[in-house]
Structure formats: structure tokens, C-alpha cells
Design an enzyme around this catalytic site. Structure first.
Site, PDB file in Angstrom:
ATOM      1  N   CYS A 105     -60.243  19.983  19.321  1.00 37.52           N
ATOM      2  CA  CYS A 105     -61.271  20.608  20.155  1.00 37.52           C
ATOM      3  C   CYS A 105     -62.307  21.196  19.203  1.00 37.52           C
ATOM      4  O   CYS A 105     -62.359  20.810  18.027  1.00 37.52           O
ATOM      5  CB  CYS A 105     -60.664  21.645  21.108  1.00 37.52           C
ATOM      6  SG  CYS A 105     -59.829  23.031  20.309  1.00 37.52           S
TER       7      CYS A 105
ATOM      8  N   ASN B 206     -60.239  24.910  17.609  1.00 43.24           N
ATOM      9  CA  ASN B 206     -58.794  24.846  17.333  1.00 43.24           C
ATOM     10  C   ASN B 206     -58.121  26.207  17.531  1.00 43.24           C
ATOM     11  O   ASN B 206     -57.167  26.557  16.842  1.00 43.24           O
ATOM     12  CB  ASN B 206     -58.483  24.303  15.923  1.00 43.24           C
ATOM     13  CG  ASN B 206     -57.001  23.994  15.682  1.00 43.24           C
ATOM     14  OD1 ASN B 206     -56.499  24.170  14.579  1.00 43.24           O
ATOM     15  ND2 ASN B 206     -56.291  23.549  16.690  1.00 43.24           N
TER      16      ASN B 206
ATOM     17  N   CYS C  95     -58.279  27.513  21.195  1.00 45.04           N
ATOM     18  CA  CYS C  95     -58.020  27.591  22.647  1.00 45.04           C
ATOM     19  C   CYS C  95     -57.307  26.346  23.174  1.00 45.04           C
ATOM     20  O   CYS C  95     -56.122  26.385  23.503  1.00 45.04           O
ATOM     21  CB  CYS C  95     -59.318  27.822  23.417  1.00 45.04           C
ATOM     22  SG  CYS C  95     -60.112  29.402  23.045  1.00 45.04           S
ATOM     23  N   ARG C  96     -58.045  25.210  23.277  1.00 47.28           N
ATOM     24  CA  ARG C  96     -57.481  24.052  23.972  1.00 47.28           C
ATOM     25  C   ARG C  96     -56.527  23.218  23.136  1.00 47.28           C
ATOM     26  O   ARG C  96     -55.436  22.861  23.609  1.00 47.28           O
ATOM     27  CB  ARG C  96     -58.628  23.154  24.473  1.00 47.28           C
ATOM     28  CG  ARG C  96     -59.454  23.777  25.554  1.00 47.28           C
ATOM     29  CD  ARG C  96     -60.756  23.039  25.754  1.00 47.28           C
ATOM     30  NE  ARG C  96     -61.638  23.201  24.614  1.00 47.28           N
ATOM     31  CZ  ARG C  96     -62.796  22.592  24.445  1.00 47.28           C
ATOM     32  NH1 ARG C  96     -63.211  21.736  25.352  1.00 47.28           N
ATOM     33  NH2 ARG C  96     -63.543  22.829  23.388  1.00 47.28           N
ATOM     34  N   SER C  97     -56.919  22.850  21.904  1.00 46.87           N
ATOM     35  CA  SER C  97     -56.048  21.933  21.150  1.00 46.87           C
ATOM     36  C   SER C  97     -54.727  22.568  20.712  1.00 46.87           C
ATOM     37  O   SER C  97     -53.706  21.873  20.689  1.00 46.87           O
ATOM     38  CB  SER C  97     -56.788  21.278  19.972  1.00 46.87           C
ATOM     39  OG  SER C  97     -57.284  22.215  19.048  1.00 46.87           O
TER      40      SER C  97
ATOM     41  N   ASP D 196     -64.104  23.995  28.083  1.00 44.46           N
ATOM     42  CA  ASP D 196     -63.877  25.004  27.045  1.00 44.46           C
ATOM     43  C   ASP D 196     -63.737  26.381  27.709  1.00 44.46           C
ATOM     44  O   ASP D 196     -64.686  26.869  28.332  1.00 44.46           O
ATOM     45  CB  ASP D 196     -65.076  24.998  26.093  1.00 44.46           C
ATOM     46  CG  ASP D 196     -64.854  25.884  24.883  1.00 44.46           C
ATOM     47  OD1 ASP D 196     -63.897  26.687  24.902  1.00 44.46           O
ATOM     48  OD2 ASP D 196     -65.635  25.770  23.922  1.00 44.46           O
TER      49      ASP D 196
HETATM   50  P1  4NP Z   1     -61.687  25.634  21.644  1.00 45.88           P
HETATM   51  O1  4NP Z   1     -62.606  26.856  22.143  1.00 45.88           O
HETATM   52  O2  4NP Z   1     -62.623  24.564  21.160  1.00 45.88           O
HETATM   53  O3  4NP Z   1     -60.951  25.209  22.879  1.00 45.88           O
HETATM   54  O4  4NP Z   1     -60.776  26.175  20.566  1.00 45.88           O
HETATM   55  C1  4NP Z   1     -63.526  27.481  21.295  1.00 45.88           C
HETATM   56  C2  4NP Z   1     -63.096  28.433  20.403  1.00 45.88           C
HETATM   57  C3  4NP Z   1     -63.998  29.079  19.589  1.00 45.88           C
HETATM   58  C4  4NP Z   1     -65.339  28.759  19.668  1.00 45.88           C
HETATM   59  C5  4NP Z   1     -65.779  27.788  20.557  1.00 45.88           C
HETATM   60  C6  4NP Z   1     -64.861  27.150  21.377  1.00 45.88           C
HETATM   61  N1  4NP Z   1     -66.285  29.437  18.843  1.00 45.88           N
HETATM   62  O5  4NP Z   1     -67.495  29.202  18.997  1.00 45.88           O
HETATM   63  O6  4NP Z   1     -65.888  30.246  17.990  1.00 45.88           O
END
Ligand code: 4NP
Length: 159
Positions: free
Chosen positions: A10, A13, A15-17, A126
Site C-alpha cells: 500500500c 505500509n 494501515c492496509r498492507s 485508504d
Molecule cells: P496505508 O495508509 O497506505 O494503508 O498504510 C497510509 C498511511 C500513511 C500515509 C498515507 C496512507 N501517510 O501519508 O503517512
């Protein structure tokens, strides 16, 4: 069944993955197939390298009796396209970012997670900037995609 390596990606790394890594691993364990799988996750962005998953992802996984708290964030690297059989992206921007990291090397099959699951071009939204509902939605979508992808991989390995 021969060994299959699967990498979930994702953006961050956190939240989702990490959730996908934990949920998919749990499904593999339930089927007694752990020895046949290598499972990992990574992010296309590097903001959270070395950090554990977002506390909201840890919480939602824990609600479904899955512990992802020991995972550590890392960034997707070009070598991953050589090291893994499958790389599953949570949304289309992850796919585009992964392609730019790849340099066209390696034999990994890069796919949208839900697409490989046979569900069409659905994105796992997201949840980072939203409330806890988004994490539950992500969990439920990831759980169904994990079941469907695992079934497909098993069919391929056995067929
Ligand atoms: P993820 O979510 O891609 O599902 O891990 C996010 C986590 C952090 C950020 C963006 C999306 N960020 O901008 O820090």
C-alpha cells in the site's frame, strides 16, 4: 503445494498492507498451509520505515483475534520483484507507484488485490485520514479478498 511468496503493498505500509499480511497469514494458518507460504508487506512511500502498524490497524486486527503488532514498516524495493511470486496492491495508485519502483525487472506478478481475487477493479480505500469505520471496512474487504486469492492460488498449485 510448492512454496508461494506473496507481498502486500500500500502507500504507507502502516494501515492496509500490514492488515492484509496478518489476515492472509491467518487464513493460510487456518488451512494448515503455513509451510508453503512466504508472506510480507511493504509500502511504496518511506515515511514510516521501522515503525509498527498504525494503532487503529493493530486494534481492528486484534478485534478479529489477529496480532499484527510485531510487524515493522518497510519500503517496496526493486528486488522485491525478483524475490516474490505475487505482489498485491490495495489501490490503483499503489500499482502505479510500484511500477515506477520496479524498473521492469523480476518475474513477480503485480496485481490489484481485489482483481486477482476475481472481484473486479475494486480498491481497498485508504483509511489513514478517516475514522475507525474505514479500518473495519478495510478489514472486511481484505478478509474476503484473502479467502478468494488463497483459493485461486491453491487451485493453481494443485491443478
Ligand atoms: P496505508 O495508509 O497506505 O494503508 O498504510 C497510509 C498511511 C500513511 C500515509 C498515507 C496512507 N501517510 O501519508 O503517512
Amino acid at each position: 503445494m510448492r512454496n508461494t511468496s506473496v507481498l502486500f503493498i500500500c502507500l504507507g505500509n502502516i494501515c492496509r498492507s500490514p492488515l492484509a499480511e496478518g489476515v492472509f497469514r491467518n487464513e493460510v494458518e487456518k488451512l494448515g498451509l503455513s509451510e508453503h507460504f512466504t508472506i510480507d508487506s511493504a509500502g511504496t512511500g518511506g515515511w514510516h520505515i521501522g515503525n509498527p502498524p498504525d494503532p487503529r490497524s493493530i486494534d481492528i486486527a486484534r478485534q478479529y483475534s489477529i496480532d499484527i503488532s510485531k510487524q515493522s514498516c518497510r519500503r517496496l524495493e526493486a528486488e522485491d520483484f525478483h524475490d516474490f511470486d505475487y505482489i498485491f496492491a490495495m489501490d490503483h495508485s499503489n500499482l502505479a507507484n510500484a511500477k515506477s519502483i520496479n524498473n521492469n525487472g523480476g518475474s513477480a506478478q503485480l496485481s490489484l488485490f481485489t482483481h486477482y481475487a476475481g472481484q473486479g477493479e475494486i480498491e481497498i480505500p485508504d483509511p489513514y485520514y478517516g475514522g475507525t469505520d474505514g479500518f473495519n471496512t478495510a478489514y472486511l474487504m481484505i478478509k474476503q479478498a484473502s479467502i478468494d486469492v488463497l483459493q485461486r492460488l491453491q487451485n493453481q498449485a494443485n491443478g
